[in-house]
Design a protein around this motif. Sequence first.
Motif, mmCIF file in Angstrom:
data_model
loop_
_atom_site.group_PDB
_atom_site.id
_atom_site.type_symbol
_atom_site.label_atom_id
_atom_site.label_comp_id
_atom_site.label_asym_id
_atom_site.label_seq_id
_atom_site.Cartn_x
_atom_site.Cartn_y
_atom_site.Cartn_z
ATOM 1 N N LEU A 242 0.806 -1.223 0.000
ATOM 2 C CA LEU A 242 0.000 0.000 0.000
ATOM 3 C C LEU A 242 0.837 1.269 0.000
ATOM 4 N N ASP A 304 -3.629 7.738 8.878
ATOM 5 C CA ASP A 304 -3.982 7.645 7.461
ATOM 6 C C ASP A 304 -3.568 6.293 6.883
ATOM 7 N N ARG A 308 -6.048 3.459 5.396
ATOM 8 C CA ARG A 308 -5.921 2.909 4.036
ATOM 9 C C ARG A 308 -5.909 1.393 4.057
ATOM 10 N N SER A 312 -8.812 -0.858 2.280
ATOM 11 C CA SER A 312 -8.495 -1.866 1.270
ATOM 12 C C SER A 312 -9.179 -3.192 1.586
#
Length: 382
Positions: A242, A304, A308, A312
């Motif tokens: 990521l 953050d 994420r 996902s």
Amino acid sequence: MSDRASTSPVSRERSREIKRLSVILAARQARLLSRVDLAEMTGLPAATVTALVRELIAEGYLIERGPGAPTTGRPREMLKFNPRAELVAAVSLEPPRISCEIADSEGAIIAHRTARFGGDVVETVCTFVLDLVGDNLPSLRGVAIAVPGVSTNGAVRLAPSVGLVEAWPIGESVQQRLGVPVVVDNDVNLMAAGECVAGAGADVANLLLIHVADGIGAGLVLDGKVRRGASGAAGEVGFMPLDAAPARSYSGVGEFEARWSVNAITERLVALHPGRRPESPVRELIQLAATSKPAREYLDEVLDAWARLILSCVCVIDPGMVLLSGAAAELDDAALEQIQSLLAAKTPAPTEVRRATLGDQAVLHGAISYALSAAVPLPSLP
């Protein structure tokens, strides 16, 4: 030929064992019941139930409790299932520690030990279990082992913290030594199972648990069942690509967890605030962020990144609920709300974020649940 086979000693013995196990399972489920209740629950003839009950009382599985509440006709003699008749062992490998608990079938802990982990994994596990169960070894019905890695049919890999990167058949080896069913699973899967049994996920059938520690892993429960994937590697979210970071050589540590785990946060926190290494880096980062702009900016980066990761996963599996475990459970209300807001802006379906509540006890509750499920399996007819 089929008639002769159906009356052979082997077939009769197997049929009797199935009937015996069905009585044990019914009694374990009901806890307090009569012989009539057992016959109704199992569908067995009264004479068969009476014979099996007599045998199970002699073995300590059932305890006679006297007449039950008044009913029409003669009061029924009640039977109580003895939880100490079935013991299970819950083992957690948490380098540098190993923990072992012996519990009865109701989950009550009767023995516990934690020590420094070292040496051969199988030998250490077997020694702990045998020492703790002692003279009650005949009552041991199952063992569950939590490992910080991937487990496939009892073989463990991707567990560098215990020296196991390639597959090693821990489950089979322990089962051969102890002679009881052994279940081996990733520690985060057991945490998820534990939270579903007795924690923050007790009221839901679908959830994703994200555990942040030296590594980052996830436990997935869908329709009330822990999901492990084709090779047991479901939930290894620490390996998700990521970040736009340069690829590293393979070492059993994932790209994402190398940047956003407790170890990485600790190193960054030491750089931001030189001095001693923090014992609770996430909690201390939040405290420092209140007075330090660089710490505030780094905290935002961490939140953050974790958001994420959750996003996902949520876009693929839609769990409805996410539990934050380990160091992530140290987030204060403001940080938790920040992650919730980041998700709300991007998730395709409503997703609630909560802190896991059981802490270190989550693995124990999950392991006991696993071991009990393996303790007295009901065999199918050949």
